[in-house]
Design an enzyme around this catalytic site. Structure first.
Site, PDB file in Angstrom:
ATOM      1  N   TYR A 247      14.530   5.673   7.334  1.00  0.00           N
ATOM      2  CA  TYR A 247      13.556   4.878   8.078  1.00  0.00           C
ATOM      3  C   TYR A 247      13.644   3.397   7.691  1.00  0.00           C
ATOM      4  CZ  TYR A 247       9.063   3.600  10.161  1.00  0.00           C
ATOM      5  OH  TYR A 247       8.072   3.015  10.911  1.00  0.00           O
TER       6      TYR A 247
ATOM      7  N   GLY B 236      17.070   2.053   8.480  1.00  0.00           N
ATOM      8  CA  GLY B 236      17.229   2.097   9.939  1.00  0.00           C
ATOM      9  C   GLY B 236      16.554   0.899  10.588  1.00  0.00           C
TER      10      GLY B 236
ATOM     11  N   ARG C 146      -0.389  11.022   8.211  1.00  0.00           N
ATOM     12  CA  ARG C 146      -0.707   9.727   7.604  1.00  0.00           C
ATOM     13  C   ARG C 146      -2.065   9.803   6.924  1.00  0.00           C
ATOM     14  NH1 ARG C 146       1.922   7.073  12.542  1.00  0.00           N
ATOM     15  NH2 ARG C 146       3.646   5.958  11.591  1.00  0.00           N
TER      16      ARG C 146
ATOM     17  N   ASN D   3      -5.131  12.144   8.057  1.00  0.00           N
ATOM     18  CA  ASN D   3      -5.340  13.288   7.160  1.00  0.00           C
ATOM     19  C   ASN D   3      -6.775  13.316   6.641  1.00  0.00           C
ATOM     20  OD1 ASN D   3      -2.819  14.365   7.308  1.00  0.00           O
ATOM     21  ND2 ASN D   3      -2.300  14.083   5.156  1.00  0.00           N
ATOM     22  N   PHE D   4      -7.222  12.181   6.107  1.00  0.00           N
ATOM     23  CA  PHE D   4      -8.553  12.158   5.497  1.00  0.00           C
ATOM     24  C   PHE D   4      -9.637  12.481   6.525  1.00  0.00           C
ATOM     25  CE2 PHE D   4      -7.807   9.318   1.465  1.00  0.00           C
ATOM     26  CZ  PHE D   4      -6.946  10.288   0.977  1.00  0.00           C
TER      27      PHE D   4
ATOM     28  N   THR E 223      -3.246   5.499  -6.919  1.00  0.00           N
ATOM     29  CA  THR E 223      -3.588   4.077  -7.077  1.00  0.00           C
ATOM     30  C   THR E 223      -2.825   3.213  -6.079  1.00  0.00           C
ATOM     31  OG1 THR E 223      -1.940   4.072  -8.839  1.00  0.00           O
ATOM     32  CG2 THR E 223      -4.235   4.124  -9.528  1.00  0.00           C
TER      33      THR E 223
ATOM     34  N   ARG F 134      -2.768  -0.031   0.497  1.00  0.00           N
ATOM     35  CA  ARG F 134      -2.246  -0.379   1.822  1.00  0.00           C
ATOM     36  C   ARG F 134      -3.240  -1.350   2.461  1.00  0.00           C
ATOM     37  NH1 ARG F 134       1.206   2.101  -0.264  1.00  0.00           N
ATOM     38  NH2 ARG F 134       2.523   3.758   0.581  1.00  0.00           N
TER      39      ARG F 134
ATOM     40  N   PRO G 151       5.716   3.282  -1.628  1.00  0.00           N
ATOM     41  CA  PRO G 151       5.345   1.955  -2.137  1.00  0.00           C
ATOM     42  C   PRO G 151       4.003   1.980  -2.880  1.00  0.00           C
ATOM     43  CG  PRO G 151       6.101   1.816   0.133  1.00  0.00           C
ATOM     44  CD  PRO G 151       5.986   3.272  -0.187  1.00  0.00           C
TER      45      PRO G 151
ATOM     46  N   GLN H 158       2.146  -0.703  -3.816  1.00  0.00           N
ATOM     47  CA  GLN H 158       1.213  -1.751  -3.397  1.00  0.00           C
ATOM     48  C   GLN H 158       1.755  -2.347  -2.108  1.00  0.00           C
ATOM     49  OE1 GLN H 158       0.805  -4.419  -6.694  1.00  0.00           O
ATOM     50  NE2 GLN H 158      -0.917  -5.479  -5.767  1.00  0.00           N
TER      51      GLN H 158
HETATM   52  O1  LIG Z   1       0.988   4.451   9.377  1.00  0.00           O
HETATM   53  C1  LIG Z   1       1.739   3.496   9.308  1.00  0.00           C
HETATM   54  O2  LIG Z   1       1.548   2.569  10.020  1.00  0.00           O
HETATM   55  C2  LIG Z   1       2.865   3.506   8.353  1.00  0.00           C
HETATM   56  O3  LIG Z   1       3.147   4.867   8.026  1.00  0.00           O
HETATM   57  C3  LIG Z   1       4.080   5.045   7.032  1.00  0.00           C
HETATM   58  O4  LIG Z   1       3.737   4.324   5.841  1.00  0.00           O
HETATM   59  P1  LIG Z   1       2.916   4.945   4.632  1.00  0.00           P
HETATM   60  O5  LIG Z   1       2.318   3.798   3.925  1.00  0.00           O
HETATM   61  O6  LIG Z   1       3.768   5.902   3.874  1.00  0.00           O
HETATM   62  O7  LIG Z   1       1.727   5.717   5.375  1.00  0.00           O
HETATM   63  P2  LIG Z   1       0.906   7.012   4.942  1.00  0.00           P
HETATM   64  O8  LIG Z   1       1.747   8.245   5.118  1.00  0.00           O
HETATM   65  O9  LIG Z   1      -0.356   6.937   5.717  1.00  0.00           O
HETATM   66  O10 LIG Z   1       0.624   6.862   3.360  1.00  0.00           O
HETATM   67  C4  LIG Z   1      -0.165   5.820   2.833  1.00  0.00           C
HETATM   68  C5  LIG Z   1      -0.510   6.140   1.381  1.00  0.00           C
HETATM   69  O11 LIG Z   1      -1.456   7.211   1.336  1.00  0.00           O
HETATM   70  C6  LIG Z   1      -0.978   8.275   0.521  1.00  0.00           C
HETATM   71  N1  LIG Z   1      -1.449   9.553   1.141  1.00  0.00           N
HETATM   72  C7  LIG Z   1      -0.987   9.943   2.372  1.00  0.00           C
HETATM   73  C8  LIG Z   1      -1.461  11.112   2.952  1.00  0.00           C
HETATM   74  C9  LIG Z   1      -2.412  11.888   2.251  1.00  0.00           C
HETATM   75  O12 LIG Z   1      -2.887  12.970   2.722  1.00  0.00           O
HETATM   76  N2  LIG Z   1      -2.840  11.462   1.044  1.00  0.00           N
HETATM   77  C10 LIG Z   1      -2.380  10.312   0.476  1.00  0.00           C
HETATM   78  O13 LIG Z   1      -2.820   9.989  -0.657  1.00  0.00           O
HETATM   79  C11 LIG Z   1       0.546   8.134   0.468  1.00  0.00           C
HETATM   80  O14 LIG Z   1       1.083   8.646  -0.745  1.00  0.00           O
HETATM   81  C12 LIG Z   1       0.694   6.625   0.550  1.00  0.00           C
HETATM   82  O15 LIG Z   1       0.604   6.048  -0.732  1.00  0.00           O
HETATM   83  C13 LIG Z   1       5.352   4.465   7.594  1.00  0.00           C
HETATM   84  O16 LIG Z   1       6.358   4.653   6.664  1.00  0.00           O
HETATM   85  C14 LIG Z   1       5.167   2.998   7.931  1.00  0.00           C
HETATM   86  O17 LIG Z   1       6.306   2.458   8.486  1.00  0.00           O
HETATM   87  C15 LIG Z   1       4.086   2.839   8.908  1.00  0.00           C
HETATM   88  O18 LIG Z   1       3.868   1.473   9.097  1.00  0.00           O
END
Ligand SMILES: O=C(O)[C@H]1O[C@H](OP(=O)(O)OP(=O)(O)OC[C@H]2O[C@@H](n3ccc(=O)[nH]c3=O)[C@H](O)[C@@H]2O)[C@H](O)[C@@H](O)[C@@H]1O
Length: 218
Positions: free
Chosen positions: A62, A65, A103, A107-108, A131, A134, A175, A177
């Protein structure tokens, strides 16, 4: 994430669309991602930052890409004079999202036991270490920013003590932070987000309720 398909869609899909844009003389928008910064080492992230991406990890299909897609956009712009726009979208949320997309916000909301007793009734899954940060952007602010970009000249309180929280394993390279430096968007597009997380989350919750047929509890 479906690995080869993800990178194929980003690279070959962008290439195909650039060919089309060139043929019909269209201005083209690439909806890129904050993931081009990988696990960033500077905060907040300005557009000038080149990122910290693992090229061989599970997220690489991703991240890389999208990075190649950005390269293709600029190559077509330089070589063929195509009008390009690239938006690096950070985490967006709002009504009409896929309830099961995995996401964090969807999810929450879907897991909230008290709100969705008929649906999931699961504990909130906090991926370790919990910790991570986003910056969440409400969908109407995102659309407003994209329209400004295309038309311009330049390239709540969810936690309740009764809610059960479960620490679960995370995916590699998540990531730690993430926060955009939006000063350029402010200056060039006159854009800044208007909808606060506190106001946007109830709108998304309402949408999930109506799609799942779950009545509001008093
Ligand atoms: O939703 C988006 O817009 C983004 O989704 C993903 O990015 P990511 O930050 O991994 O999105 P999430 O899967 O929502 O995760 C965000 C954070 O929450 C955490 N998380 C996720 C899901 C969950 O049930 N519990 C939880 O603690 C993850 O570990 C992560 O640290 C994509 O990789 C990004 O390109 C995109 O911009």
């Amino acid at each position: 994430m479906v690995f080869p398909q993800t990178i194929k869609t980003n690279v070959i899909g962008t290439l195909n669309m650039l060919g089309l844009a060139k043929r019909v003389g269209a201005r083209i928008l690439l909806t890129s991602t904050s993931e081009v910064y990988g696990d960033p080492l500077i905060h907040p992230q300005p557009e000038t930052y080149w990122g910290n991406v693992n090229p061989i990890g599970v997220r690489s299909c991703y991240d890389e890409g999208k990075r190649v897609a950005e390269t293709l956009m600029f190559d077509y712009h330089r070589q063929h004079g195509i009008q390009i726009r690239i938006a690096r979208i950070f985490n967006t949320y709002g009504p009409r999202m896929n309830i099961d997309d995995g996401r964090v916000v969807s999810n929450f909301i879907a897991q909230l036991k008290l709100l969705f007793a008929l649906y999931r009734g699961e504990p909130l899954t906090v991926q370790k270490p919990g910790t991570q940060t986003r910056s969440f952007c409400y969908v109407s602010d995102m659309v407003d920013g994209l329209i400004r970009l295309m038309e311009g000249e330049n390239t709540g309180p969810l936690i309740n003590p009764e809610i059960e929280i479960k620490m679960v394993e995370n995916t590699p390279d998540d990531p730690r932070q993430r926060k955009p430096d939006i000063s350029k968007a402010k200056e060039l597009l006159g854009w800044e987000p208007k909808v606060k997380l506190r106001d946007g989350l109830p709108l998304m919750e309402e949408d999930f309720r109506s799609r799942l047929g779950v009545p509001k509890r008093n």
